[in-house]
Write an enzyme that holds these catalytic residues in place. Structure first.
Site, PDB file in Angstrom:
ATOM      1  N   ARG A  67      75.722 113.306-117.684  1.00  0.00           N
ATOM      2  CA  ARG A  67      74.659 113.755-117.048  1.00  0.00           C
ATOM      3  C   ARG A  67      74.897 112.916-116.010  1.00  0.00           C
ATOM      4  O   ARG A  67      74.011 113.172-115.070  1.00  0.00           O
ATOM      5  CB  ARG A  67      73.957 112.941-117.897  1.00  0.00           C
ATOM      6  CG  ARG A  67      73.460 114.166-119.558  1.00  0.00           C
ATOM      7  CD  ARG A  67      72.775 113.947-120.129  1.00  0.00           C
ATOM      8  NE  ARG A  67      73.011 113.322-121.815  1.00  0.00           N
ATOM      9  CZ  ARG A  67      72.487 112.184-122.509  1.00  0.00           C
ATOM     10  NH1 ARG A  67      71.546 112.338-121.987  1.00  0.00           N
ATOM     11  NH2 ARG A  67      73.652 111.554-123.013  1.00  0.00           N
ATOM     12  N   GLU A 104      74.806 103.533-127.951  1.00  0.00           N
ATOM     13  CA  GLU A 104      73.619 104.179-129.211  1.00  0.00           C
ATOM     14  C   GLU A 104      74.971 104.554-130.869  1.00  0.00           C
ATOM     15  O   GLU A 104      74.380 104.062-131.196  1.00  0.00           O
ATOM     16  CB  GLU A 104      72.794 104.956-128.908  1.00  0.00           C
ATOM     17  CG  GLU A 104      71.407 104.376-129.349  1.00  0.00           C
ATOM     18  CD  GLU A 104      70.721 105.368-129.535  1.00  0.00           C
ATOM     19  OE1 GLU A 104      70.465 106.253-128.560  1.00  0.00           O
ATOM     20  OE2 GLU A 104      69.059 105.201-129.862  1.00  0.00           O
TER      21      GLU A 104
HETATM   22  O1  LIG Z   1      72.802 102.318-122.569  1.00  0.00           O
HETATM   23  P1  LIG Z   1      73.854 103.288-122.902  1.00  0.00           P
HETATM   24  O2  LIG Z   1      73.856 102.934-125.087  1.00  0.00           O
HETATM   25  O3  LIG Z   1      75.558 103.004-123.429  1.00  0.00           O
HETATM   26  O4  LIG Z   1      73.654 104.566-123.452  1.00  0.00           O
HETATM   27  C1  LIG Z   1      72.852 105.198-121.836  1.00  0.00           C
HETATM   28  C2  LIG Z   1      74.993 106.572-121.530  1.00  0.00           C
HETATM   29  O5  LIG Z   1      74.036 106.905-122.712  1.00  0.00           O
HETATM   30  C3  LIG Z   1      74.829 108.542-122.530  1.00  0.00           C
HETATM   31  O6  LIG Z   1      76.210 109.117-122.291  1.00  0.00           O
HETATM   32  P2  LIG Z   1      76.968 110.005-123.148  1.00  0.00           P
HETATM   33  O7  LIG Z   1      78.064 108.830-123.515  1.00  0.00           O
HETATM   34  O8  LIG Z   1      76.044 110.384-124.043  1.00  0.00           O
HETATM   35  O9  LIG Z   1      77.351 111.175-122.472  1.00  0.00           O
HETATM   36  P3  LIG Z   1      76.779 112.173-122.090  1.00  0.00           P
HETATM   37  O10 LIG Z   1      76.452 112.111-120.760  1.00  0.00           O
HETATM   38  O11 LIG Z   1      78.260 113.301-121.778  1.00  0.00           O
HETATM   39  O12 LIG Z   1      76.300 113.197-123.054  1.00  0.00           O
HETATM   40  C4  LIG Z   1      73.583 108.882-120.929  1.00  0.00           C
HETATM   41  O13 LIG Z   1      74.323 109.911-120.070  1.00  0.00           O
HETATM   42  C5  LIG Z   1      73.992 107.308-120.679  1.00  0.00           C
HETATM   43  O14 LIG Z   1      75.855 107.818-119.741  1.00  0.00           O
HETATM   44  N1  LIG Z   2      67.958 108.182-126.861  1.00  0.00           N
HETATM   45  C1  LIG Z   2      68.804 108.577-126.078  1.00  0.00           C
HETATM   46  N2  LIG Z   2      68.682 109.413-125.263  1.00  0.00           N
HETATM   47  C2  LIG Z   2      69.463 110.859-124.090  1.00  0.00           C
HETATM   48  N3  LIG Z   2      70.657 110.228-123.678  1.00  0.00           N
HETATM   49  C3  LIG Z   2      70.790 109.226-124.703  1.00  0.00           C
HETATM   50  N4  LIG Z   2      72.000 107.938-124.412  1.00  0.00           N
HETATM   51  C4  LIG Z   2      72.107 106.953-125.296  1.00  0.00           C
HETATM   52  N5  LIG Z   2      71.088 107.275-125.677  1.00  0.00           N
HETATM   53  C5  LIG Z   2      70.094 108.078-125.926  1.00  0.00           C
END
Ligand SMILES: O=P(O)(O)OC[C@H]1O[C@H](OP(=O)(O)OP(=O)(O)O)[C@H](O)[C@@H]1O
Ligand SMILES: Nc1ncnc2[nH]cnc12
Length: 183
Positions: A67, A104
């Site tokens: 994202r 998370e």
């Molecule tokens: O602060 P944190 O606990 O590290 O979480 C935040 C990260 O989690 C999500 O990515 P995700 O790895 O879910 O992947 P995506 O962007 O591919 O959906 C979001 O886009 C951040 O990069």
């Molecule tokens: N709660 C949440 N919603 C969207 N993106 C996330 N990445 C990690 N935690 C998330």
């Protein structure tokens, strides 16, 4: 905050959808797809993040897969700076630096092409969400291991009910962490 900035903040907030129990029970997922589908909101977000990159003297933009890519790529174009992808492990073809971290809702590893960052670069990290701070912390590690400097971390939203900011604080070493909105 100026009236204009307040307007953008309200618009951004109104375009984020809460999805309870996704991708796992107990997680309140913040879905940004309604924001991306609204050109006024997406443009306002891009402009606000690009202004931060200029304000902090960034010379390169790092976007975090996946994202973070969607947000960081137009920001890099708007700011007139190069875009460097930090990818999930195994996706980059060249010589990489790799860093493990906890999410998370799981664990992961990220990588950057070692040749994309070097001493003298001031790097702004862009992502959509700051949750536990694990991803941002790992990206900071990668940037420093490559010899570059962290100009700052900027996210669309900070999850205020998680301790991401506190976790990130020592790793930032004084570099600014900016969240356009806190939810
Ligand atoms: O602060 P944190 O606990 O590290 O979480 C935040 C990260 O989690 C999500 O990515 P995700 O790895 O879910 O992947 P995506 O962007 O591919 O959906 C979001 O886009 C951040 O990069
Ligand atoms: N709660 C949440 N919603 C969207 N993106 C996330 N990445 C990690 N935690 C998330």
């Amino acid at each position: 905050m100026t009236a204009e900035a307040q307007d953008v903040t309200g618009l951004l907030l109104s375009r984020i959808r809460d999805v309870p129990d996704y991708p796992k029970p107990g997680v309140l997922f913040k879905d940004i797809t309604p924001l991306l589908a609204d050109p006024e909101a997406f443009t306002g977000l891009t402009d606000a993040l690009a202004a931060l990159c200029s304000a902090h003297g960034a010379t390169k933009i790092v976007g975090l897969e996946a994202r973070g890519f969607i947000l960081a790529a137009p920001v890099a174009v708007r700011a007139g700076l190069g875009f460097i992808p930090v990818r999930k492990a195994g996706k980059l073809p060249g010589a990489t630096l790799r860093q493990a971290y906890e999410l998370e809702y799981g664990t992961a590893e990220i990588e950057v092409h070692a040749e994309d960052l070097a001493a003298g670069d001031r790097v702004m990290v862009i992502d959509d969400v700051l949750a536990t701070g694990g991803t941002a912390e790992a990206s900071i590690e990668l940037i420093r291991r490559a010899g570059a400097e962290v100009a700052g971390v900027a996210v669309l939203m900070e999850l205020g009910f998680l301790p991401g900011r506190a976790r990130l604080e020592p790793a930032l070493r004084g570099a600014p962490l900016t969240a356009l909105i806190t939810v």
